[in-house]
Design an enzyme around this catalytic site. Sequence first.
Site, short mmCIF file in Angstrom:
data_model
loop_
_atom_site.label_atom_id
_atom_site.label_comp_id
_atom_site.label_asym_id
_atom_site.label_seq_id
_atom_site.Cartn_x
_atom_site.Cartn_y
_atom_site.Cartn_z
N ASP A 76 0.81 -1.23 0.00
CA ASP A 76 0.00 0.00 0.00
C ASP A 76 0.83 1.26 0.00
O ASP A 76 0.42 2.29 -0.52
CB ASP A 76 -0.92 0.02 1.24
CG ASP A 76 -0.13 0.15 2.53
OD1 ASP A 76 0.78 -0.66 2.76
OD2 ASP A 76 -0.41 1.09 3.30
N GLU A 496 5.67 9.69 3.37
CA GLU A 496 5.36 8.36 2.83
C GLU A 496 4.45 8.46 1.60
O GLU A 496 3.45 9.18 1.63
CB GLU A 496 4.66 7.51 3.91
CG GLU A 496 4.50 6.05 3.50
CD GLU A 496 4.01 5.15 4.66
OE1 GLU A 496 3.46 5.70 5.65
OE2 GLU A 496 4.19 3.94 4.56
#
Length: 521
Positions: A76, A496
């Site tokens: 993810d 991120e």
Amino acid sequence: MSFMERLVIIVIGSLLCLTGTSIGLKHNYGDALSKSILFFEGQRSGKLPPSQRMTWRKDSALQDGSLVDLAGGYYDAGDNIKFNFPMAFSTTMLAWSVIEFGRFMGPDLNHTLNAIRWGTEYFLKATSVPGFVFVQVGDPYADHNCWERPEDMDEPRISFAVSKDYPGSEVSAEIAAALAASSIVYRKYHLGNSASLLQRAREVFDFADKYRGSYSISLGPRVCPFYCDFGGYQDELVWGAAWLFWATKLPYYRDYINQNIQNVRNICEFGWDSKDAGINVLLSRIHLNKSSSYMPFMADADKFVCSVLPESPSLSVSYSKGKLITHIQKKLIDTKTKILHQCFFVCSFVNVWCGLLFKPGGSNMQHATATSFLFLVHASHLRKTKRLINCGGNIFVSRKRLRELAKSQVDYILGSNPFNMSYMVGYGPKFPLKIHHRASSLPSIVNHPSQIHCKEGSTYFESQNPNSNLLIGAVVGGPFINDSYEDARPDFVHSEPTTYINAPLVGVLAYFSGHRHHHHK
Ligand SMILES: *[C@@H]1O[C@H](CO)[C@@H](O)[C@H](O)[C@H]1NC(C)=O
Ligand SMILES: *[C@@H]1O[C@H](CO)[C@@H](O)[C@H](O)[C@H]1NC(C)=O
Ligand SMILES: *[C@@H]1O[C@H](CO)[C@@H](O)[C@H](O)[C@H]1NC(C)=O
Ligand SMILES: *[C@@H]1O[C@H](CO)[C@@H](O)[C@H](O)[C@H]1NC(C)=O
């Protein structure tokens, strides 16, 4: 405000905005598009094909799944877990991107189709046993405790499924949505067996609907606090039905939507958790209630737009100040929100953005990309229906304004911001070098074949050096609301990348790369 104040603000605002335009960068949206889709190759799990272009990544997690083969799919974000809930949403958004804007993708269309297929092949595996839907592979606690490459990680790869007794309507219905949306793409581009994809979508949707419950509750701490379903599963059920209605045209799904739409209440939210605003834009787009004049989803889609546009009285998101941050500008902004609106109005007038959209919670950039995508889709709908949106007062909004807002967000992401920072790795002269991403930060196994164990990775995590490998196209969580960015690896909220930041951006970049040279239609 008096007339004179208003006039002064408009004049000053125009000058500032014009200055902004003249120093504004011209972006290469085609280049950014290529990169945004390349990113998905860096997130691949499983056996990589010979056509893999991001070659510092290699095969990983080939043994995933025990009863059922679950190799494949996507990580993810910057870790090595396969979270199917956000993975399915990302796949749905890639498919929607192709459906709306595939014709502007050029050579990147094929890459986007491959990225969708990478998702669907995995979801076919995850739904291959009737009565079960696999929702996650990997132990997030163990994984997050280590800094390891996907290619040689050695934490347990437990797989988790929902079932009749442990239901998970949100994750199952989102997988159904992903399969149904992808089946439209498969059919259009002769990508494979579209009919069996659609059949599976229908079965998984039935399962999601029949055994109702949230996986946040039935699987508890195994999946939550990672991707908890905060928004409830009602939205995913209607979203799944909407995609199935588009793909099948069956009255069953139209009736289902009509009977359940009143459960879609978070009308200003859209992302991996809440699908609500997307549902209303999608239903407007597919013109669900053709013969009926009663179409509240259209009004709700308009309300979403008005909650985002800075000049709207019902604005409910925040914006960073963006480029409007010289002395006079700051004064202007600080004086009153009313004036802020005025300033945005002026800016919108001369086609300039005024900062990045912010919503509460982490990974803010997902809101900028997902909102931009919905704005572009709704803009086309406004063109078809020849409407303006009335946000209250005398604020009428045209499709052009929706596209400007989307463009302002994309331009900000690509470097038109006070920090001159592109938030896409590998795009422009200045971009994040220390992203929170295990595979990117650790050396590639091509150059460093021996295993780097769980805690041995800490040296790389803590290092002040740039990451070893460029995860080209990765868009990070983004700046602080004061427009500054620290490029700090441990600060995952900002550094991120995630698949659901990029997936809607692929469509948005395709649109702008197809509309570079002429004014928006
Ligand atoms: C599309 O991608 C696939 C898989 O990488 C490749 O085999 C095929 O040749 C590509 N087609 C075109 C037209 O580039
Ligand atoms: C479609 O129209 C019917 C009445 O004709 C109404 O009951 C229903 O709520 C409408 N559906 C949606 C999704 O707005
Ligand atoms: C960004 O670029 C502008 C124009 O080139 C320059 O004036 C400004 O100092 C730069 N800002 C930063 C933070 O680098
Ligand atoms: C921006 O905000 C962050 C977080 O609050 C803070 O650490 C940083 O110093 C601020 N930067 C500037 C330039 O004000």
